[in-house]
Scaffold this motif. Structure first.
Motif, PDB file in Angstrom:
ATOM      1  N   MET A  43       0.763  -1.165  -0.020  1.00 36.55           N
ATOM      2  CA  MET A  43      -0.055  -0.138  -0.019  1.00 36.55           C
ATOM      3  C   MET A  43       0.892   1.148  -0.271  1.00 36.55           C
ATOM      4  SD  MET A  43      -2.950   1.057   2.802  1.00 36.55           S
ATOM      5  CE  MET A  43      -3.457  -0.671   2.962  1.00 36.55           C
ATOM      6  N   ASP A  44       0.698   2.261  -0.880  1.00 36.02           N
ATOM      7  CA  ASP A  44       1.469   3.232  -1.113  1.00 36.02           C
ATOM      8  C   ASP A  44       1.004   4.265   0.004  1.00 36.02           C
ATOM      9  OD1 ASP A  44      -0.837   4.568  -1.845  1.00 36.02           O
ATOM     10  OD2 ASP A  44      -0.162   5.191  -3.973  1.00 36.02           O
ATOM     11  N   THR A  45       2.026   5.367   0.174  1.00 37.17           N
ATOM     12  CA  THR A  45       1.802   6.525   1.417  1.00 37.17           C
ATOM     13  C   THR A  45       0.235   7.374   1.108  1.00 37.17           C
ATOM     14  OG1 THR A  45       4.093   6.703   1.578  1.00 37.17           O
ATOM     15  CG2 THR A  45       2.994   8.645   2.067  1.00 37.17           C
ATOM     16  N   GLN A  46       0.021   7.635  -0.195  1.00 36.61           N
ATOM     17  CA  GLN A  46      -1.478   8.095  -0.371  1.00 36.61           C
ATOM     18  C   GLN A  46      -2.426   7.244   0.145  1.00 36.61           C
ATOM     19  OE1 GLN A  46      -1.547   9.289  -4.295  1.00 36.61           O
ATOM     20  NE2 GLN A  46      -0.334  11.198  -3.939  1.00 36.61           N
ATOM     21  N   MET A  47      -2.394   6.261  -0.194  1.00 34.16           N
ATOM     22  CA  MET A  47      -3.690   5.422   0.272  1.00 34.16           C
ATOM     23  C   MET A  47      -3.542   5.077   1.836  1.00 34.16           C
ATOM     24  SD  MET A  47      -6.353   3.550  -0.540  1.00 34.16           S
ATOM     25  CE  MET A  47      -6.018   3.330  -2.264  1.00 34.16           C
ATOM     26  N   LYS A  48      -2.519   5.245   2.413  1.00 36.40           N
ATOM     27  CA  LYS A  48      -2.284   5.119   4.119  1.00 36.40           C
ATOM     28  C   LYS A  48      -2.734   6.396   4.351  1.00 36.40           C
ATOM     29  CE  LYS A  48       1.632   2.005   4.167  1.00 36.40           C
ATOM     30  NZ  LYS A  48       3.042   1.706   4.672  1.00 36.40           N
ATOM     31  N   GLU A  49      -2.617   7.670   3.977  1.00 36.77           N
ATOM     32  CA  GLU A  49      -2.895   8.769   4.455  1.00 36.77           C
ATOM     33  C   GLU A  49      -4.478   8.924   4.350  1.00 36.77           C
ATOM     34  OE1 GLU A  49      -1.396  10.481   6.658  1.00 36.77           O
ATOM     35  OE2 GLU A  49       0.562   9.538   6.221  1.00 36.77           O
ATOM     36  N   LEU A  50      -5.106   8.512   3.259  1.00 34.30           N
ATOM     37  CA  LEU A  50      -6.306   8.618   2.926  1.00 34.30           C
ATOM     38  C   LEU A  50      -7.194   7.877   3.991  1.00 34.30           C
ATOM     39  CD1 LEU A  50      -6.675   8.654  -0.892  1.00 34.30           C
ATOM     40  CD2 LEU A  50      -7.120  10.716   0.813  1.00 34.30           C
ATOM     41  N   ILE A  51      -6.698   6.352   4.361  1.00 31.43           N
ATOM     42  CA  ILE A  51      -7.319   5.728   5.217  1.00 31.43           C
ATOM     43  C   ILE A  51      -7.207   6.434   6.773  1.00 31.43           C
ATOM     44  CG2 ILE A  51      -7.125   3.622   6.430  1.00 31.43           C
ATOM     45  CD1 ILE A  51      -6.100   2.430   3.752  1.00 31.43           C
ATOM     46  N   ALA A  52      -5.945   6.915   6.822  1.00 29.91           N
ATOM     47  CA  ALA A  52      -5.878   7.455   8.398  1.00 29.91           C
ATOM     48  C   ALA A  52      -6.742   8.619   8.543  1.00 29.91           C
ATOM     49  CB  ALA A  52      -4.189   7.917   8.476  1.00 29.91           C
ATOM     50  N   ILE A  53      -7.048   9.356   7.567  1.00 29.34           N
ATOM     51  CA  ILE A  53      -8.103  10.506   7.445  1.00 29.34           C
ATOM     52  C   ILE A  53      -9.215  10.177   7.822  1.00 29.34           C
ATOM     53  CG2 ILE A  53      -9.392  12.284   6.077  1.00 29.34           C
ATOM     54  CD1 ILE A  53      -6.564  12.776   4.607  1.00 29.34           C
ATOM     55  N   GLY A  54      -9.677   9.026   7.295  1.00 30.13           N
ATOM     56  CA  GLY A  54     -11.143   8.529   7.544  1.00 30.13           C
ATOM     57  C   GLY A  54     -11.193   7.865   8.906  1.00 30.13           C
ATOM     58  N   ALA A  55      -9.996   7.200   9.376  1.00 27.57           N
ATOM     59  CA  ALA A  55     -10.011   6.542  10.548  1.00 27.57           C
ATOM     60  C   ALA A  55     -10.194   7.812  11.834  1.00 27.57           C
ATOM     61  CB  ALA A  55      -8.688   5.564  10.727  1.00 27.57           C
ATOM     62  N   LEU A  82      -6.568  14.175  12.689  1.00 28.66           N
ATOM     63  CA  LEU A  82      -7.026  14.523  11.549  1.00 28.66           C
ATOM     64  C   LEU A  82      -6.159  15.652  10.806  1.00 28.66           C
ATOM     65  CD1 LEU A  82      -9.205  14.292   9.346  1.00 28.66           C
ATOM     66  CD2 LEU A  82     -10.455  16.116  10.693  1.00 28.66           C
ATOM     67  N   ARG A  83      -5.847  16.489  11.677  1.00 28.54           N
ATOM     68  CA  ARG A  83      -4.765  17.555  11.326  1.00 28.54           C
ATOM     69  C   ARG A  83      -3.614  17.006  10.900  1.00 28.54           C
ATOM     70  NH1 ARG A  83      -5.690  21.293  16.421  1.00 28.54           N
ATOM     71  NH2 ARG A  83      -7.888  22.347  16.054  1.00 28.54           N
ATOM     72  N   HIS A  84      -2.920  16.101  11.480  1.00 28.78           N
ATOM     73  CA  HIS A  84      -1.539  15.410  10.991  1.00 28.78           C
ATOM     74  C   HIS A  84      -1.878  14.805   9.898  1.00 28.78           C
ATOM     75  CE1 HIS A  84       2.099  13.317  11.222  1.00 28.78           C
ATOM     76  NE2 HIS A  84       1.294  12.041  11.057  1.00 28.78           N
ATOM     77  N   HIS A  85      -2.916  14.089   9.736  1.00 25.84           N
ATOM     78  CA  HIS A  85      -2.790  13.366   8.424  1.00 25.84           C
ATOM     79  C   HIS A  85      -3.222  13.972   7.258  1.00 25.84           C
ATOM     80  CE1 HIS A  85      -1.697   9.557  10.192  1.00 25.84           C
ATOM     81  NE2 HIS A  85      -2.676   9.674  11.215  1.00 25.84           N
ATOM     82  N   ILE A  86      -4.034  15.056   7.341  1.00 22.45           N
ATOM     83  CA  ILE A  86      -4.459  16.090   6.286  1.00 22.45           C
ATOM     84  C   ILE A  86      -3.108  16.725   5.820  1.00 22.45           C
ATOM     85  CG2 ILE A  86      -5.362  18.248   5.550  1.00 22.45           C
ATOM     86  CD1 ILE A  86      -7.898  17.066   7.247  1.00 22.45           C
ATOM     87  N   ILE A  87      -2.281  17.104   6.821  1.00 24.80           N
ATOM     88  CA  ILE A  87      -1.029  17.844   6.318  1.00 24.80           C
ATOM     89  C   ILE A  87      -0.214  16.723   5.811  1.00 24.80           C
ATOM     90  CG2 ILE A  87       1.272  18.797   7.373  1.00 24.80           C
ATOM     91  CD1 ILE A  87      -0.565  19.907   9.746  1.00 24.80           C
ATOM     92  N   GLN A  88      -0.037  15.482   6.194  1.00 28.23           N
ATOM     93  CA  GLN A  88       0.859  14.422   5.418  1.00 28.23           C
ATOM     94  C   GLN A  88       0.199  14.093   4.206  1.00 28.23           C
ATOM     95  OE1 GLN A  88       3.542  13.601   6.679  1.00 28.23           O
ATOM     96  NE2 GLN A  88       3.241  15.083   8.376  1.00 28.23           N
TER      97      GLN A  88
END
Length: 88
Positions: free
Chosen positions: A1-13, A23-29
């Motif tokens: 799984m690439d970084t973009q997919m991980k960040e999108l999942i982290a945003i939803g989570a 949410l702030r952290h993962h939107i920045i990332q």
């Protein structure tokens, strides 16, 4: 799984978990990883849907448990009167 997919999942989570700092952290990332605002918004919306459904399930469970407790306490009342609970 690439970084973009991980960040999108982290945003939803993060939205689902009600974690503002996460949410702030993962939107920045996500922005650093090159994810556009439309995809970030979509991940937020998915998190909201999951949170909403999960909250509704918990609310239903709480109502059912309260009705069960009420039914136990009202066991001496006649069956015609019932507990006033729709879930039993």
């Amino acid at each position: 799984m690439d970084t973009q997919m991980k960040e999108l999942i982290a945003i939803g989570a993060s939205v689902t978990a009600n974690c503002v700092l996460c949410l702030r952290h993962h939107i920045i990332q996500a922005k650093k990883a090159g994810i556009d605002d439309d995809h970030i918004q979509e991940a937020v919306e998915v998190g909201r849907m999951v949170r909403k459904d999960a909250a509704a399930s918990w609310d239903e469970e709480a109502d059912a448990l309260l009705c069960l407790e009420s039914a136990i306490g009202d066991a001496q009342e006649s069956a015609d009167e019932g507990s006033g609970c729709k879930n039993i």
